[in-house]
Design an enzyme around this catalytic site. Structure first.
Site, mmCIF file in Angstrom:
data_model
loop_
_atom_site.group_PDB
_atom_site.id
_atom_site.type_symbol
_atom_site.label_atom_id
_atom_site.label_comp_id
_atom_site.label_asym_id
_atom_site.label_seq_id
_atom_site.Cartn_x
_atom_site.Cartn_y
_atom_site.Cartn_z
ATOM 1 N N ASP A 159 25.083 37.749 54.891
ATOM 2 C CA ASP A 159 23.820 38.248 55.471
ATOM 3 C C ASP A 159 23.716 37.810 56.934
ATOM 4 O O ASP A 159 23.287 38.580 57.799
ATOM 5 C CB ASP A 159 22.635 37.693 54.667
ATOM 6 N N HIS A 187 19.824 35.258 48.737
ATOM 7 C CA HIS A 187 20.753 36.369 49.022
ATOM 8 C C HIS A 187 20.285 37.560 48.185
ATOM 9 O O HIS A 187 20.833 37.860 47.123
ATOM 10 C CB HIS A 187 22.189 35.961 48.666
HETATM 11 P P1 NAD Z 1 35.305 41.879 40.559
HETATM 12 O O1 NAD Z 1 34.747 42.429 39.298
HETATM 13 O O2 NAD Z 1 36.269 42.688 41.352
HETATM 14 O O3 NAD Z 1 36.013 40.489 40.268
HETATM 15 C C1 NAD Z 1 35.393 39.474 39.522
HETATM 16 C C2 NAD Z 1 36.479 38.722 38.805
HETATM 17 O O4 NAD Z 1 35.863 37.620 38.144
HETATM 18 C C3 NAD Z 1 37.205 39.557 37.738
HETATM 19 O O5 NAD Z 1 38.606 39.518 37.979
HETATM 20 C C4 NAD Z 1 36.828 38.868 36.426
HETATM 21 O O6 NAD Z 1 37.876 38.891 35.484
HETATM 22 C C5 NAD Z 1 36.532 37.453 36.918
HETATM 23 N N1 NAD Z 1 35.683 36.660 36.019
HETATM 24 C C6 NAD Z 1 34.672 37.082 35.250
HETATM 25 N N2 NAD Z 1 34.172 36.045 34.541
HETATM 26 C C7 NAD Z 1 34.884 34.955 34.896
HETATM 27 C C8 NAD Z 1 34.846 33.595 34.503
HETATM 28 N N3 NAD Z 1 33.997 33.150 33.575
HETATM 29 N N4 NAD Z 1 35.743 32.754 35.056
HETATM 30 C C9 NAD Z 1 36.637 33.189 35.966
HETATM 31 N N5 NAD Z 1 36.723 34.466 36.374
HETATM 32 C C10 NAD Z 1 35.846 35.333 35.850
HETATM 33 O O7 NAD Z 1 34.041 41.436 41.455
HETATM 34 P P2 NAD Z 1 34.026 41.091 43.015
HETATM 35 O O8 NAD Z 1 33.756 42.341 43.760
HETATM 36 O O9 NAD Z 1 35.182 40.235 43.369
HETATM 37 O O10 NAD Z 1 32.670 40.251 43.088
HETATM 38 C C11 NAD Z 1 32.549 38.989 42.460
HETATM 39 C C12 NAD Z 1 31.105 38.485 42.551
HETATM 40 O O11 NAD Z 1 30.747 38.247 43.908
HETATM 41 C C13 NAD Z 1 30.064 39.477 42.021
HETATM 42 O O12 NAD Z 1 29.084 38.770 41.294
HETATM 43 C C14 NAD Z 1 29.471 40.064 43.286
HETATM 44 O O13 NAD Z 1 28.174 40.564 43.093
HETATM 45 C C15 NAD Z 1 29.464 38.830 44.164
HETATM 46 N N6 NAD Z 1 29.315 39.054 45.609
HETATM 47 C C16 NAD Z 1 28.548 38.161 46.287
HETATM 48 C C17 NAD Z 1 28.379 38.303 47.653
HETATM 49 C C18 NAD Z 1 27.528 37.333 48.436
HETATM 50 O O14 NAD Z 1 27.279 37.600 49.621
HETATM 51 N N7 NAD Z 1 27.051 36.233 47.873
HETATM 52 C C19 NAD Z 1 29.002 39.346 48.318
HETATM 53 C C20 NAD Z 1 29.804 40.250 47.586
HETATM 54 C C21 NAD Z 1 29.943 40.080 46.208
HETATM 55 C C1 LMR Z 2 26.553 42.077 48.994
HETATM 56 O O1 LMR Z 2 25.568 41.629 49.587
HETATM 57 O O2 LMR Z 2 27.311 42.935 49.494
HETATM 58 C C2 LMR Z 2 26.874 41.541 47.626
HETATM 59 O O3 LMR Z 2 25.950 40.586 47.223
HETATM 60 C C3 LMR Z 2 27.055 42.597 46.618
HETATM 61 C C4 LMR Z 2 25.740 43.177 46.188
HETATM 62 O O4 LMR Z 2 25.509 43.287 44.984
HETATM 63 O O5 LMR Z 2 24.951 43.520 47.060
#
Ligand code: NAD
Ligand code: LMR
Length: 329
Positions: A159, A187
């Site tokens: 952000d 967030h």
């Molecule tokens: P994704 O689905 O591509 O990958 C997630 C991975 O986590 C998968 O490979 C899955 O098998 C694994 N997983 C699930 N449960 C698990 C556990 N208990 N232990 C270990 N691994 C586990 O998702 P992504 O696009 O990589 O996103 C991951 C997370 O990050 C999501 O929750 C998404 O919303 C979040 N995210 C946060 C931000 C932020 O700014 N804070 C930004 C983008 C994404």
């Molecule tokens: C983002 O801000 O891009 C991530 O937290 C993914 C989402 O769910 O918005």
């Protein structure tokens, strides 16, 4: 060359992992003189895909990559970890709010908090990326009695970077001209990107832009709803920019923030700025020698007060929800 440090990454076979691991192994996170051992955690069905990622990591022949382990057991993956990036969780789909993931993802962070408490380095720095990140960090730290709550952060750096980029576009200045951006709170769409203390070439950003309507009606919603806009456009949630933000957050935590600037990190509130104690809340911070210091004493005007109170209220509601789920006492 320094002694290798251990970096645990969960969800290592996912989208963010695919970008993140290569940046960590290249030295982008901890510096080009710091070897790393990657300790990768995945759920059992994803271990095969993870082996493919490991093959690719090896094929890069990164000079700083001193070892790789994989596991589906947090007690193994977190053993002696100096840094832990908790990415593994479901991403949201179009039409969902991040808080809709609370019950699905909250359950992941209780056992992971416990495992970190039992086996990680006593100085481990933990960054929660998986959504809803702030409250997942609260769950993890609440289940880690042998570690300090302040060792757990949630990521608002994406952000923060989005806000810098939007302001740079508006003012026609390079991103490097922008300092002292702050993301207050969650967030989520209630976050408060603060232009009252940000600076563009040393000038107050809100005064320079001189367009409160743009600030309130365009800038804040664009930053706060950027995640949804990316899901809508890409069909998948942000990944490379999220990995980049995780690198930036950990780099700031490990190596410090530059003189005359600060960054945004979410960590347990001590009650400052009228935020209920214990909520994992985005604040302006400086970092020296690994010590995170909140920037205190900033003036909070009426507009900012209402925004900070709204995002704190949402986090308080999330805390109540995870208490009811038995994830936090
Ligand atoms: P994704 O689905 O591509 O990958 C997630 C991975 O986590 C998968 O490979 C899955 O098998 C694994 N997983 C699930 N449960 C698990 C556990 N208990 N232990 C270990 N691994 C586990 O998702 P992504 O696009 O990589 O996103 C991951 C997370 O990050 C999501 O929750 C998404 O919303 C979040 N995210 C946060 C931000 C932020 O700014 N804070 C930004 C983008 C994404
Ligand atoms: C983002 O801000 O891009 C991530 O937290 C993914 C989402 O769910 O918005």
């Amino acid at each position: 060359m320094k002694t290798p440090v251990r970096v645990a990454v969960t969800g290592a076979a996912g989208q963010i992992g695919y970008s993140l691991l290569f940046r960590i192994a290249s030295g982008a996170m901890l510096g080009e003189d710091q070897p790393v051992i990657l300790q990768l955690l995945e759920i059992t069905p994803a271990l095969k895909a993870l082996q493919g990622v490991v093959m690719e990591l090896k094929d890069c022949a990164f000079p700083l990559l001193a070892g790789i382990t994989t596991s589906d057991d947090p007690m193994v993956a977190f053993k002696d970890a100096d840094y832990a990036l908790l990415v593994g969780a479901l991403p949201r789909k179009a039409g969902m709010e991040r808080s809709d993931l609370l019950s699905a993802n909250g359950g992941i962070f209780k056992p992971q908090g416990h495992a970190l408490s039992e086996v990680a380095s006593r100085n481990v720095k933990v960054l929660v990326v998986g959504n809803p990140a702030n409250t997942n960090a609260l769950i993890a730290l609440s289940n880690a009695p042998k570690l300090k709550p302040a060792q757990f952060h949630a990521m608002v750096r994406l952000d923060h970077n989005r806000a810098i980029s939007q302001l740079a576009e508006k003012t026609g200045k390079p991103v490097t001209a922008i300092k002292k951006m702050t993301i207050w709170g969650n967030h989520s769409t209630t976050q408060f990107p603060d232009l009252y203390h940000a600076e563009v070439e040393g000038k107050n950003a809100h005064a320079l832009v001189n367009d409160h309507e743009w600030y309130e009606k365009t800038f804040i919603p664009t930053v706060a709803k950027r995640g949804a806009a990316i899901i809508e456009a890409r069909g998948l949630s942000s990944a490379a920019s999220a990995a980049n933000a995780a690198i930036d957050h950990m780099r700031s935590w490990a190596l410090g923030t530059p003189e005359g600037d600060w960054t945004s990190m979410a960590f347990p509130s001590d009650g400052s700025y009228g935020v209920p104690e214990g909520l994992v809340f985005g604040y302006p911070v400086t970092v020296r020698n690994g010590q995170v210091e909140m920037v205190k004493g900033l003036d909070i005007n009426e507009f900012s007060r209402a925004k900070i109170d709204a995002t704190a209220k949402e986090l308080e509601e999330e805390r109540q929800a995870v208490r009811q789920l038995g994830l936090v006492k």
